[in-house]
Design an enzyme around this catalytic site. Structure first.
Site, PDB file in Angstrom:
ATOM      1  CG  HIS A 153      -1.602  -1.282   1.488  1.00 43.55           C
ATOM      2  ND1 HIS A 153      -2.719  -1.714   0.817  1.00 43.55           N
ATOM      3  CD2 HIS A 153      -1.267  -2.273   2.352  1.00 43.55           C
ATOM      4  CE1 HIS A 153      -3.057  -2.915   1.270  1.00 43.55           C
ATOM      5  NE2 HIS A 153      -2.191  -3.276   2.191  1.00 43.55           N
ATOM      6  CB  SER A 283      11.828  21.444 -14.072  1.00 43.63           C
ATOM      7  OG  SER A 283      10.910  22.516 -14.021  1.00 43.63           O
TER       8      SER A 283
END
Length: 478
Positions: A153, A283
């Site tokens: 999870h 970026s």
């Protein structure tokens, strides 16, 4: 020079290899058509049809000499791609033009070529898939003993090893390899079946001799490098084959998507990082970023391939009787582009797995943040062996754990659970004894052994078959 005023397929311009692009090129397609016409004529001659060696040699001499402009002119007139190429081939082979395509229907060249091209494409994918698996094998072997947090999870769970996690990726890809190889090895040709699959035209050609009609099918199939053809067809081979093959490609995409999602999560944790070029920009705004753009590209292309697997399912389920032509335009797109995309995915995957970086100190840092909680069960059992009261010590550990969790989550401090236990005399254990339990290697179970056994039993036999095809190095264009 590339044109800049019309759409360019990014699979060709940016991603797929030249060898896979060639497989789906017009040159490859129409050369294969001509090879099939030569095979048909040769086998018909062998079975007694009045065809001469001179005609065969003329056909063979012009297999590579494709007169595209003539074919384009004829197709504008006839609106029929196969007949336009029959006529164009005939211009180059005046002595043989009368026996080109003798007894055949369009699907003889169209469908058989599609199968041949898919087989050639699958062979390329098999080689690249094994190279990818081999990269991961080396990675798994190198890091088989390096403990790391397991996650369920995406929450910290029992430890595994970096190498064992890579084996999970390999196992999925091995399943894909076995499926793809099975499709490759057992692929059948459409064969020589005539207009609606009854072979009526060939029965007429051979004056009712059923044995010669059957033999022609066998000879052409063998001459094109196949063991078998479909026993029965309509005008086309069953479109279920396209669904089976694209489903296999979808399965590869699913495995690669899962693997690269894992890599992206681990790169966010700064535990593992895909290759990052010296001058690469992460970026346009945030100069510090090191984005997992290669894994993201793989994930993006995988979504495309997975979605394309629906196309042949729709095509097969809506075919009418012996055939309908509403499959044609669809198949020109879905089959070629699925193969081109998977080729791109595997190429990028080889590049990524050839340069994965592991940050062991960061992995240790994350282990040390979580291991105190995981070690408490072992500490509790050891303390009970030394005369402690299990329920009383369990309650102490619970309280200490809550306090330690509060320090970490609310106050941003270090996890001091183990220090609290060390300082508590009721556990009857020295600091060194407790710290020896805290060695991460004590919590990885058989992970290291599983890596060794898995590679020896499952991976190496496949790698060995392709040992002469290993060592692919992929330099990405973008």
């Amino acid at each position: 020079m590339p044109k800049h005023d019309c759409y360019q397929n990014p699979l060709i311009q940016r991603y797929a290899s030249k060898e896979m692009s060639y497989i789906f090129s017009p040159e490859k397609k129409f050369k294969t058509w001509r090879e099939l016409w030569v095979a048909l004529a040769e086998c018909e001659m062998q079975l007694g049809i009045n065809i001469t060696n001179k005609q065969i040699e003329e056909l063979k001499a012009n297999i590579d000499n494709i007169n595209f402009e003539d074919a384009k002119k004829f197709e504008k007139e006839t609106r029929h791609d196969v007949m336009s190429h029959v006529k164009a081939y005939g211009l180059l082979c005046p002595n043989a033009k009368g026996i080109i395509h003798l007894g055949a229907t369009s699907a003889y060249v169209g469908d058989n070529t599609d199968i041949i091209i898919m087989k050639d494409a699958m062979e390329i994918l098999l080689i690249k898939l094994v190279n990818l698996i081999n990269n991961l094998k080396k990675f798994a072997s190198t890091y088989k003993n390096i403990p790391t947090l397991g996650f369920t999870h995406f929450q910290a769970a029992q430890l595994t090893t970096v190498g064992k996690r890579a084996c999970l990726w390999i196992q999925d890809l091995l399943i894909d390899f076995e499926d793809l190889n099975n499709r490759f090895e057992n692929l059948k040709l459409r064969g020589v079946k005539g207009t609606t699959g009854t072979q009526a035209s060939f029965l007429s050609l051979f004056e009712g001799d059923h044995d010669k009609v059957k033999k022609l099918d066998e000879l052409v199939t063998s001459s094109m490098g196949f063991k078998k053809s479909y026993a029965v067809t309509g005008q086309t081979y069953t479109r279920k084959l396209d669904h089976q093959i694209l489903s296999t490609l979808s399965s590869i995409a699913q495995s690669m998507h899962k693997m690269t999602n894992d890599i992206r999560l681990l790169q966010s944790l700064k535990e593992i990082e895909e290759p990052f070029a010296k001058n690469q920009i992460g970026s346009s705004a945030m100069a510090y970023k090191r984005n997992p753009m290669r894994s993201e590209r793989i994930s993006s292309l995988c979504k495309y391939v997975i979605s394309e697997a629906l196309n042949p399912a729709l095509v097969h389920s809506t075919q009418w009787l012996e055939r309908t032509l509403d499959d044609s335009a669809n198949r020109r797109l879905s089959i070629a582009q699925s193969f081109l995309a998977i080729d791109s995915i595997l190429e990028i995957g080889i590049n990524v797995t050839d340069g994965l970086v592991v940050y062991e100190n960061m992995i240790k840092k994350h282990i040390n943040e979580e291991l105190p909680f995981m070690a408490t069960e072992t500490i509790l059992m050891e303390a009970v062996k030394r005369g402690g009261d299990r329920q009383h010590l369990h309650e102490k550990i619970r309280i200490y754990s809550m306090e330690a969790a509060k320090n970490v989550k609310e106050l941003g401090k270090q996890n001091d659970l183990i220090e609290k236990i060390i300082d508590d005399p009721e556990f009857k254990m020295t600091k060194d004894e407790i710290l020896s339990i805290m060695d991460p290697i004590n919590f990885i179970g058989r992970a290291s052994e599983q890596v060794v056994e898995f590679i020896e039993i499952e991976v190496d036999p496949i790698i060995d078959i392709f040992k002469d095809k290993l060592g692919l190095s992929i330099d990405l264009e973008v």
